[in-house]
Design a protein around this motif. Structure first.
Motif, mmCIF file in Angstrom:
data_model
loop_
_atom_site.group_PDB
_atom_site.id
_atom_site.type_symbol
_atom_site.label_atom_id
_atom_site.label_comp_id
_atom_site.label_asym_id
_atom_site.label_seq_id
_atom_site.Cartn_x
_atom_site.Cartn_y
_atom_site.Cartn_z
ATOM 1 N N LYS A 93 -11.385 1.662 0.530
ATOM 2 C CA LYS A 93 -11.553 0.668 -0.543
ATOM 3 C C LYS A 93 -10.445 0.826 -1.573
ATOM 4 N N THR A 94 -9.776 -0.290 -1.890
ATOM 5 C CA THR A 94 -8.685 -0.245 -2.869
ATOM 6 C C THR A 94 -8.891 -1.202 -4.037
ATOM 7 N N GLY A 95 -9.640 -2.278 -3.815
ATOM 8 C CA GLY A 95 -9.809 -3.266 -4.881
ATOM 9 C C GLY A 95 -8.719 -4.314 -4.911
ATOM 10 N N ILE A 96 -7.766 -4.263 -3.974
ATOM 11 C CA ILE A 96 -6.739 -5.301 -3.882
ATOM 12 C C ILE A 96 -6.759 -5.904 -2.479
ATOM 13 N N ASN A 97 -6.259 -7.125 -2.369
ATOM 14 C CA ASN A 97 -6.205 -7.826 -1.092
ATOM 15 C C ASN A 97 -4.762 -7.840 -0.594
ATOM 16 N N ILE A 98 -4.537 -7.273 0.580
ATOM 17 C CA ILE A 98 -3.173 -7.166 1.105
ATOM 18 C C ILE A 98 -2.864 -8.385 1.961
ATOM 19 N N LYS A 99 -1.862 -9.152 1.556
ATOM 20 C CA LYS A 99 -1.505 -10.410 2.209
ATOM 21 C C LYS A 99 -0.314 -10.268 3.156
ATOM 22 N N TYR A 100 0.032 -9.037 3.502
ATOM 23 C CA TYR A 100 1.094 -8.783 4.477
ATOM 24 C C TYR A 100 0.691 -9.387 5.823
ATOM 25 N N ASP A 101 1.686 -9.764 6.642
ATOM 26 C CA ASP A 101 1.375 -10.263 7.989
ATOM 27 C C ASP A 101 0.561 -9.232 8.767
ATOM 28 N N ASN A 102 0.975 -7.968 8.670
ATOM 29 C CA ASN A 102 0.211 -6.870 9.276
ATOM 30 C C ASN A 102 -0.062 -5.844 8.174
ATOM 31 N N PRO A 103 -1.253 -5.864 7.574
ATOM 32 C CA PRO A 103 -1.549 -4.966 6.444
ATOM 33 C C PRO A 103 -1.328 -3.491 6.749
ATOM 34 N N LYS A 104 -1.433 -3.092 8.029
ATOM 35 C CA LYS A 104 -1.244 -1.685 8.386
ATOM 36 C C LYS A 104 0.197 -1.221 8.187
ATOM 37 N N GLU A 105 1.135 -2.177 8.053
ATOM 38 C CA GLU A 105 2.534 -1.815 7.876
ATOM 39 C C GLU A 105 2.875 -1.431 6.440
ATOM 40 N N VAL A 106 2.017 -1.762 5.500
ATOM 41 C CA VAL A 106 2.328 -1.483 4.088
ATOM 42 C C VAL A 106 2.200 0.012 3.835
ATOM 43 N N GLY A 107 3.240 0.620 3.263
ATOM 44 C CA GLY A 107 3.220 2.043 2.975
ATOM 45 C C GLY A 107 2.102 2.414 2.014
ATOM 46 N N ALA A 108 1.510 3.574 2.256
ATOM 47 C CA ALA A 108 0.409 4.019 1.398
ATOM 48 C C ALA A 108 0.846 4.130 -0.056
ATOM 49 N N ASP A 109 2.101 4.544 -0.293
ATOM 50 C CA ASP A 109 2.585 4.675 -1.665
ATOM 51 C C ASP A 109 2.616 3.336 -2.375
ATOM 52 N N ARG A 110 2.982 2.272 -1.652
ATOM 53 C CA ARG A 110 3.034 0.937 -2.253
ATOM 54 C C ARG A 110 1.630 0.437 -2.590
ATOM 55 N N ILE A 111 0.677 0.726 -1.721
ATOM 56 C CA ILE A 111 -0.713 0.324 -1.991
ATOM 57 C C ILE A 111 -1.252 1.057 -3.211
ATOM 58 N N VAL A 112 -1.007 2.358 -3.270
ATOM 59 C CA VAL A 112 -1.508 3.171 -4.384
ATOM 60 C C VAL A 112 -0.920 2.696 -5.714
ATOM 61 N N ASN A 113 0.381 2.423 -5.738
ATOM 62 C CA ASN A 113 1.008 1.913 -6.964
ATOM 63 C C ASN A 113 0.411 0.568 -7.371
ATOM 64 N N ALA A 114 0.182 -0.287 -6.380
ATOM 65 C CA ALA A 114 -0.379 -1.611 -6.675
ATOM 66 C C ALA A 114 -1.781 -1.497 -7.257
ATOM 67 N N VAL A 115 -2.587 -0.594 -6.705
ATOM 68 C CA VAL A 115 -3.948 -0.382 -7.218
ATOM 69 C C VAL A 115 -3.900 0.062 -8.679
ATOM 70 N N ALA A 116 -3.058 1.039 -8.980
ATOM 71 C CA ALA A 116 -2.969 1.555 -10.349
ATOM 72 C C ALA A 116 -2.506 0.481 -11.319
ATOM 73 N N ALA A 117 -1.448 -0.243 -10.952
ATOM 74 C CA ALA A 117 -0.899 -1.258 -11.860
ATOM 75 C C ALA A 117 -1.885 -2.409 -12.067
ATOM 76 N N HIS A 118 -2.551 -2.837 -10.986
ATOM 77 C CA HIS A 118 -3.529 -3.926 -11.134
ATOM 78 C C HIS A 118 -4.687 -3.515 -12.032
ATOM 79 N N GLU A 119 -5.203 -2.309 -11.839
ATOM 80 C CA GLU A 119 -6.316 -1.828 -12.674
ATOM 81 C C GLU A 119 -5.900 -1.712 -14.139
ATOM 82 N N LYS A 120 -4.663 -1.305 -14.380
ATOM 83 C CA LYS A 120 -4.211 -1.061 -15.743
ATOM 84 C C LYS A 120 -3.852 -2.342 -16.491
#
Length: 259
Positions: A93-120
Motif C-alpha cells: 500500500k502506497t496511497g498513490i496510483n501508478i499510471k506507468y504502462d507497466n507499474p512494476k518497472e517503476v523504481g522503488a526509490d521513485r515510488i517512495v519519493n512520490a509517496v512522501a511528496a504527495h503526503e507532504k
C-alpha cells in the motif's frame, strides 16, 4: 523504533525513526559482493557505537533498486533483528496510483519519493532525485504518478568524461564561479555543473508545460539526493530541497502497511 533502509546503486542510507524524529542516519557503500555476515558486522558496529540495542527496533522497511543485494540484506536483518523486513514492491500500500504502462518497472526509490511528496504537499509535483542516476517524476494533486524520465547522474557524467577522454583529469564537483574558465579543471567543472543545471531547467520547464496541458496547476518542484543542493543553488526552477524525502516516504509506507 523503525529502521528505514534505502538501497541505492552507490550507497545504502539507513535511518532510525522514533517518536516523531530521526535519531540516527548512516550511509554505507552498496556492495553486492558482501555477505550477510559482513553487513551484520557493519550494522552491529553502528548500533553499538550509538548505544542502541537492536531489540529496540520494532519494524524494518527496505526500498531497493539493487535486486542482487537483497538476499544478503534480508538475511542480515533476520540474523540481527530477528524480524522479516517489509519491502517496497508490488502489492504494497502506497496511497498513490501508478499510471506507468507497466507499474512494476517503476523504481522503488521513485515510488517512495512520490509517496512522501504527495503526503507532504498535496499538490501537483515534479520530484527530482539526484543519485547515481537523476530521476524526474510527475505526480498529480490527486496522487496519480504519471511517470517521468531518467538521466545519467552528475557523478556518472563527470566520470565518463575522465574515462573516455585521455588528456582530461578527474575533477571534484565544485563550482568554478565562471563559465569562461582559464584552466582545464575549472573548464570541466563549469561544463559539468552549469551544463547539468541547464539540463535540469529544460526538463523541468517542459514537464511543467506537459502537466499544465493535462489540466494540472503549475507543479511545485522538490529535489532530494546528495547533489541536490549543488544544482538548486543556481536555478530558480527548484522550489525546495528535501534531504529526508526518501526516508519520509519509507516511514509513511511502513505506517500504511504495518498491520
Amino acid at each position: 523504533m523503525i529502521l528505514l533502509v534505502d538501497v541505492g546503486n552507490t550507497n545504502i542510507v539507513l535511518g532510525l525513526y522514533n517518536n516523531g524524529e530521526y535519531i540516527n542516519r548512516w550511509r554505507l557503500s552498496t556492495d553486492a559482493n558482501k555477505t550477510s555476515d559482513e553487513y551484520s558486522i557493519h550494522i552491529m558496529q553502528l548500533f553499538n557505537q550509538n548505544h542502541i540495542e537492536v531489540d529496540e527496533v520494532e519494524g524494518i522497511i527496505i526500498s531497493s533498486v539493487v535486486p542482487n543485494i537483497m538476499h544478503s540484506l534480508e538475511n542480515m536483518i533476520e540474523k540481527c533483528f530477528k524480524k522479516k523486513p517489509l519491502t517496497v514492491g508490488p502489492g504494497i500500500k502506497t496511497g498513490i496510483n501508478i499510471k506507468y504502462d507497466n507499474p512494476k518497472e517503476v523504481g522503488a526509490d521513485r515510488i517512495v519519493n512520490a509517496v512522501a511528496a504527495h503526503e507532504k504537499y498535496k499538490r501537483s509535483l515534479i520530484i527530482l532525485d539526484f543519485g547515481t542516476a537523476t530521476t524526474f517524476c510527475a505526480v498529480t494533486k490527486n496522487g496519480n504518478y504519471l511517470g517521468g524520465n531518467i538521466c545519467p547522474g552528475i557523478k556518472i557524467s563527470s566520470d565518463a568524461l575522465f574515462e573516455r577522454a585521455a588528456k582530461l583529469p578527474r575533477v571534484e564537483l565544485e563550482k568554478p564561479g565562471s563559465l569562461i574558465c582559464k584552466s582545464t579543471v575549472t573548464s570541466m567543472q563549469a561544463g559539468i555543473i552549469y551544463g547539468y543545471t541547464g539540463l535540469v531547467e529544460y526538463i523541468i520547464n517542459r514537464m511543467k508545460k506537459e502537466m499544465i496541458d493535462l489540466g494540472e496547476e503549475e507543479p511545485y518542484v522538490v529535489a532530494t539526493g546528495g547533489l541536490a543542493n549543488l544544482i538548486a543553488e543556481d536555478t530558480d526552477t527548484i522550489d525546495e530541497v528535501a534531504p529526508l524525502l526518501t526516508l519520509e516516504g519509507l516511514k509513511i509506507i511502513y505506517e500504511k502497511n504495518k498491520e
